[in-house]
Design a protein around this motif. Structure first.
Motif, PDB file in Angstrom:
ATOM      1  N   TYR A  88       0.838  -1.201   0.000  1.00 20.06           N
ATOM      2  CA  TYR A  88       0.000   0.000   0.000  1.00 20.06           C
ATOM      3  C   TYR A  88       0.878   1.258   0.000  1.00 20.06           C
ATOM      4  N   ASN A  89       1.881   1.275   0.847  1.00 22.78           N
ATOM      5  CA  ASN A  89       2.770   2.436   0.933  1.00 22.78           C
ATOM      6  C   ASN A  89       3.603   2.612  -0.332  1.00 22.78           C
ATOM      7  N   ILE A  90       4.015   1.516  -0.939  1.00 26.95           N
ATOM      8  CA  ILE A  90       4.835   1.599  -2.153  1.00 26.95           C
ATOM      9  C   ILE A  90       3.999   2.016  -3.358  1.00 26.95           C
ATOM     10  N   SER A  91       2.808   1.417  -3.509  1.00 24.65           N
ATOM     11  CA  SER A  91       1.991   1.654  -4.708  1.00 24.65           C
ATOM     12  C   SER A  91       1.051   2.845  -4.576  1.00 24.65           C
ATOM     13  N   LYS A  92       0.852   3.344  -3.375  1.00 24.01           N
ATOM     14  CA  LYS A  92      -0.125   4.416  -3.112  1.00 24.01           C
ATOM     15  C   LYS A  92      -1.515   4.003  -3.588  1.00 24.01           C
ATOM     16  N   GLY A  93      -1.743   2.698  -3.698  1.00 23.17           N
ATOM     17  CA  GLY A  93      -3.030   2.178  -4.133  1.00 23.17           C
ATOM     18  C   GLY A  93      -3.239   2.203  -5.630  1.00 23.17           C
TER      19      GLY A  93
END
Length: 168
Positions: A88-93
């Motif tokens: 979630y933190n890497i892809s920003k969703g």
């Protein structure tokens, strides 16, 4: 509030009317720079006040996608929550970048663990940078093939596309 409710309604609608094979993702959307190129029919059928802008998938959505793709990834169940949080933190969703992260992780010979995901660059809010980095990572041969595939019309019919998508 209202946007979240409409987003959930859209998801339920798509699940009911467009059942997809487990390995197929359906992403509806467009980049803002091509909005002017959309046909008039789309503007008539979906005026701006009826559109739903989905900034990114919520944490729960990423968890469901990770569960759905368990066959691609090897990870210990006790790492699940931490892996979801990291993705979630890497892809920003962002669904496309999330897909890249899952594919990248699935190509590792080892079990996926949270620290391994630190090797992924975080999504920087500009999808064009993702495309540029992806393009730069291709070999010259792969670039030539990609250019060839985008310029040749293979004449695939809608029926053939559906057959490909539903093939088991």
């Amino acid at each position: 509030g209202d946007v979240y409710k409409r987003q959930k309604e859209l998801i339920e609608f798509l699940k009911e009317f467009l059942p997809l094979h487990s390995s197929v993702w359906l992403i509806l959307g467009t980049q803002t720079q091509v909005l002017d190129l959309l046909p008039d029919l789309i503007w008539k059928k979906c005026p701006e006040e009826h559109r739903i802008e989905i900034k990114g998938l919520p944490l729960e959505g990423i968890a469901k996608i990770l569960e759905y793709n368990q066959n691609l990834l090897k990870f210990r169940e006790d790492f699940f929550g931490e892996i979801v949080s990291k993705l979630y933190n890497i892809s920003k969703g962002h669904p496309l970048y999330l897909r890249y992260c899952i594919n990248w992780s699935s190509q590792k010979d080892s079990e996926v663990f949270p620290a391994l995901l630190d090797d992924l660059s975080p999504f920087d809010e500009d999808i064009n940078n993702y495309y540029t980095n992806l393009w730069k990572s291709l070999s010259d041969e792969a670039k030539k093939i990609a250019i060839l595939l985008t310029t040749i019309d293979f004449g695939i019919s809608d029926k053939q596309i559906l057959e490909i998508l539903t093939y088991d």
